[in-house]
Design a protein around this motif. Structure first.
Motif, PDB file in Angstrom:
ATOM      1  N   THR A 196       0.858  -1.184   0.000  1.00 40.15           N
ATOM      2  CA  THR A 196       0.000   0.000   0.000  1.00 40.15           C
ATOM      3  C   THR A 196       0.894   1.234   0.000  1.00 40.15           C
ATOM      4  OG1 THR A 196      -0.116   0.391   2.395  1.00 40.15           O
ATOM      5  CG2 THR A 196      -1.553  -1.320   1.487  1.00 40.15           C
TER       6      THR A 196
ATOM      7  N   ASP B 139      -7.715   3.932  -0.908  1.00 45.36           N
ATOM      8  CA  ASP B 139      -6.398   4.562  -0.964  1.00 45.36           C
ATOM      9  C   ASP B 139      -6.430   5.938  -1.632  1.00 45.36           C
ATOM     10  OD1 ASP B 139      -5.142   2.551   0.369  1.00 45.36           O
ATOM     11  OD2 ASP B 139      -4.432   1.512  -1.430  1.00 45.36           O
TER      12      ASP B 139
ATOM     13  N   VAL C 243      -6.113   9.911   1.601  1.00 44.90           N
ATOM     14  CA  VAL C 243      -4.979   9.638   2.485  1.00 44.90           C
ATOM     15  C   VAL C 243      -5.119  10.461   3.758  1.00 44.90           C
ATOM     16  CG1 VAL C 243      -2.466   9.728   2.720  1.00 44.90           C
ATOM     17  CG2 VAL C 243      -3.498   9.174   0.508  1.00 44.90           C
TER      18      VAL C 243
ATOM     19  N   ASN D 264       3.919   7.013  -3.404  1.00 51.06           N
ATOM     20  CA  ASN D 264       3.814   6.404  -2.079  1.00 51.06           C
ATOM     21  C   ASN D 264       4.989   6.839  -1.212  1.00 51.06           C
ATOM     22  OD1 ASN D 264       6.079   4.511  -2.722  1.00 51.06           O
ATOM     23  ND2 ASN D 264       4.566   3.717  -4.179  1.00 51.06           N
TER      24      ASN D 264
END
Length: 885
Positions: free
Chosen positions: A77, A193, A196, A246
């Motif tokens: 993730t 996702d 955030v 990410n």
């Protein structure tokens, strides 16, 4: 915007608004129920819960954190990482919801040129506890957020408590919308996702009781003093501000990922599985680097085990990327360069850190090599039996005993055309986890419930007078029995007693607690233990040996002078040995732990190989010379920065306040931060006698020593043994080593001759056994009992010899013997017999069944055994019958 700039902007913003800037605490948690600092608020919990009065009305920090509960999600993730940095601002009875929301919104949406983070207001959403209408109104009035971007959620996500009775309250979270390319509409409630979470604000306003679960408790009242606890994820804001996908691609992490890509020759972004592995490497190497910078070393338990797991997962990931050799020298140096601008200690301590990391990698690579050998044998065995499946218990054995990752087992099995019985493996893993959970059932996973101490701590700190006094007059502030505050304790009861002053030393810094008594009018207490359950408070665990002790009673603490003398000798002896170690081995031999009690000490230090007997003798000699030289032992209190500037060494993982105690032995020769009790001059230590040196991990060694009178007593016992040997062997003391060496050599020679005689005797039995050959069909069979034999190896030797003498025709040799009151049978077949379908393993299982046991082996030779030697004739008969059939 670099991560370090995001960090500094946070500290500057809140520092300019009256917040005390508090340095990050260690990753090693002070809370005994939690291994690591898992959140930015952890160091402030005593202030937030009221356990300890807050030293400032508002504070801010950027806290280093480690969480490993989601370790399997790392790399999969955009937000899961084991090491992360949590920025926080805290209010202790100062501002509340309005101030917290104003600060958060202002910092997030103010332009970068004006010192903010420059987020667009249209991209921000908030969640609130569903019944917190006050927070919703504030978000509307302060931020101008429309109703559709304020989502009400339940207690499971938007309510905070410690899990125990005490302070609690609703929370509000701020989310950034990454846009439709990352998922569907719907806001943070979708748990996607796309949204955030970047900031969490906890409004600590209620007191709860009757806590039944995370979401089930009773709110009993509003807190008279309300607190604010907020946290913003530094890595999450960094990947959003840096425009990467990410947290693994931010400037503090990406260099390691890129180095892993270069070493493996795999391009990041080309393959999903490879990308996950590179992200795992980048995260785990950084996490390991930061853990080791705070003094954690690889081991098989506790924090050291978690670190070892991170390091080994990194090696495994590189192995799955196709790199089989060492990679840590490249990966760790890349992480050092990325992290040292924010944490200079990483570069300063890199020699120590790298030595530990490289040693662990080397050890695990050898483990992988041995595991691969075992796995290859298991694969070969599966193929020979015609199976296409590798047994699950074999995979589990490799994982559990050898640390061999299941991923590699799957990979190697697949290359060999086999699958792994995952159901069996997963079942065994599940059973192991259940055992671990049962073992940890009584260990709390949340914040420890220390509320019973809060009322006592609110009265002030316990004064420790034991540096200069062996007795201290005091007053009983509180008594605790079975976790509850009581007003008195009577003879026969065990209790905790809190005093305003004490001369008794509480266990800390590796030094065991003092022994002693607490006496008063009409009562006497035997002290069993002395601890510091919360900062600033000393608790005495006692047995009431006479009378009744009550709250407010006058009491006098009395230290056991003999025990204290021994403890002081041992603690000062630890400093002396540490200095001697560093004098011989160099500065990398840094203390990593210690334990001292009267007459005994142990010292753990960073080093990756055993010390020779000559080195240990040299350390012992330097230490005792320092004792002989009667060096002054001087203790001073000074600011921490001043102590460090003087070169005072700190123990990794220990917590130090702004003012510290420095202990010098012989001036700068030994200069350490230490709150323990010490001798006045080194000669008071008496004597140091190193009795053991051992490994406590791939990068740590341990020395143990007796001190003072105990050291002399041990040497006196050895002297008595030497006297006995000189008398028995009629040899002067100085000639004993040579005399004993000669005796051992003579004994070995005699044993060798005896073995030769036994072999000759066995060889003489071969003709006799050959004379018992009987023909069963087309097979020649020798099936005989040998009576009592010394070992199974002797039986095997005869079996092998007889088989060789039977020639090339089909032949079976089955010999049994009584070995140490247990029947043993060994069966061998020659090539012709095996071609005829006769297998030694099958025959031995038949015989072992008659003997009441089991056995196995290969087709050419197998061994079995049982419980009943009297069944040997029947077992041999069963072998002959099996050959016949």
């Amino acid at each position: 915007m670099k991560t370090s700039e995001i960090r500094q902007r946070w500290l500057d913003y809140f520092g300019e608004r009256g917040h005390t800037v508090v340095p990050s605490a260690s990753l090693v948690s002070e809370d005994p129920t939690v291994m690591f600092t898992i959140a930015g608020m952890v160091p402030f919990i005593p202030y937030l819960t009221g356990l300890i009065p807050a030293p400032y009305p508002r504070a801010t920090s950027v806290q280093k954190c480690i969480r490993t509960n989601d370790i399997e999600e790392v790399g999969k993730t955009p937000r899961h990482g084991t090491f992360f940095q949590m920025t926080g601002n805290f209010s202790f009875g100062d501002y509340f919801k309005k101030g917290a929301i104003e600060y958060a919104w202002d910092l997030l949406t103010t332009s970068e040129s004006d010192g903010g983070y420059g987020f667009s207001e249209k991209d921000l959403w908030v969640t609130v506890y569903k019944d917190d209408d006050e927070a919703i109104a504030l978000w509307k009035s302060i931020a101008g957020l429309p109703d559709e971007r304020i989502q009400r959620l339940d207690k499971d996500t938007n309510y905070w408590s410690t899990g125990h009775p005490g302070p609690a309250g609703p929370s509000s979270e701020i989310f950034f919308d990454r846009g439709p390319a990352y998922g569907p509409d719907g806001g943070p409630a979708t748990d996607d996702d796309r949204y955030v979470e970047i900031w969490n604000l906890v409004f600590m306003q209620y007191e709860i009781e009757n806590v039944r679960s995370k979401t089930e408790f009773d709110i009993v009242r509003e807190l008279p003093s309300k607190n604010i606890d907020t946290g913003m994820g530094l890595e999450r804001v960094a990947f959003l501000k840096q425009g990467v996908e990410n947290m693994y691609e931010i400037d503090q992490v990406r260099p390691v990922l890129d180095r892993a890509s270069e070493l493996s020759g795999r391009r990041y972004g080309a393959d999903h599985d490879d990308d996950v592995r590179m992200r795992v490497v980048a995260d785990h190497v950084r996490s390991s680097l930061m853990l080791m910078s705070d003094g954690v070393m690889p081991s098989n338990e506790g924090r050291g085990y978690i670190l070892r797991r991170l390091l080994r997962r990194s090696v495994r990931a590189m192995r799955l990327l196709g790199v089989e050799g060492p990679t840590f020298p490249e990966l760790f140096s890349a992480s050092r360069d990325a992290m040292s601008p924010a944490y200079p200690e990483v570069a300063r301590d890199y020699d120590r850190i790298s030595q530990a990391a490289y040693g662990e990698e080397d050890t695990f690579l050898r483990t992988l090599a041995s595991g691969t050998t075992i796995l290859d044998l298991a694969v070969d065995s599966s193929k020979k039996t015609g199976s296409s499946v590798l047994a699950g218990d074999t995979a589990f054995l490799l994982h559990d005993t050898y640390g061999f990752p299941i991923d590699l087992t799957l990979e190697i099995a697949d290359e060999a055309g086999l699958t792994v019985d995952r159901d069996a493996f997963d079942s065994l893993m599940s059973q192991q986890k259940q055992r671990a959970k049962a073992d940890a059932k009584n260990k709390k996973s949340q914040v420890a419930d220390l509320s019973v101490y809060s009322a006592f701590r609110a009265l002030g700190e316990t004064q420790f007078l034991g540096y200069t006094e062996m007795t201290a007059d005091s007053r009983v502030l509180g008594i605790i029995v079975d976790g509850e505050s009581v007003t008195s304790a009577a003879a026969g009861q065990t209790a905790e007693v809190i005093l305003s002053e004490t001369a008794l030393y509480a266990e800390s810094g590796g030094q065991d607690a003092d022994k002693g008594t607490i006496v008063g009018d009409g009562f006497e207490l035997e002290v069993l233990d002395v601890q510091r359950p919360v900062k600033g408070l000393i608790s005495h665990t006692v047995t009431v040996t006479r009378g009744v002790v009550s709250v407010d009673a006058a009491a006098t603490t009395v230290v056991d002078a003999e025990y204290r003398r021994g403890a002081r000798q041992a603690h000062s002896g630890t400093h002396v040995i540490h200095a001697a170690l560093r004098q011989i081995l160099g500065p990398n031999a840094h203390q990593s732990g210690s334990y001292n009690k009267a007459g005994y000490l142990r010292l753990d230090f960073s080093w990756n190989q055993a010390l020779s007997r000559e080195t240990l003798t040299e350390i012992e000699e330097i230490s005792n010379n320092a004792i002989r030289d009667n060096l002054d032992v001087v203790t001073r209190e000074m600011p921490l920065d001043e102590a460090k500037s003087l070169g005072a060494m700190a123990l990794f993982g220990e917590k130090y306040g702004d003012v510290v105690r420095v202990v010098d032995i012989g001036g700068p020769w030994s200069r350490e931060l230490c709150a323990g009790t010490h001798v006045s001059t080194s000669s008071e230590i008496g004597m140091i006698n190193l009795v053991n040196e051992s490994s406590v991990g791939s990068t740590n060694r341990r020395v143990e020593s007796l001190v003072g009178l105990e050291a002399f007593d041990d040497l006196a016992a050895e002297r008595a043994i030497v006297r006995e040997l000189t008398a028995s062997l009629k040899t002067p003391r100085e000639q004993l080593p040579g005399r004993i060496t000669d005796l051992v050599a003579s004994l070995k020679q005699a044993e060798k001759k005896i073995k030769e005689y036994e072999q000759q005797a066995q060889a003489q039995r071969v003709p006799e056994l050959l004379g018992t050959v009987e023909t069963v069909g087309a097979t020649r069979v020798v099936a005989q009992s040998l009576g009592s034999m010394g070992s199974a190896d002797d039986v095997r030797t005869l079996v092998t010899t007889v088989r060789e003498r039977l020639g090339s025709e089909p032949a079976v040799v089955a010999l049994a013997a009584n070995v140490k009151d247990r029947p043993v049978i060994i069966i061998a077949t020659n090539e012709a017999a095996r071609s005829a379908g006769i297998r030694a393993g099958q025959l031995v299982r038949t015989a072992a069944g008659v003997l009441g046991g089991g056995g196995g082996g290969k087709d050419d030779m197998a061994q079995g055994g049982g419980q009943d030697p009297a069944a040997i004739p029947a077992a041999l008969t069963s072998v002959v019958d099996a050959v016949t059939s």
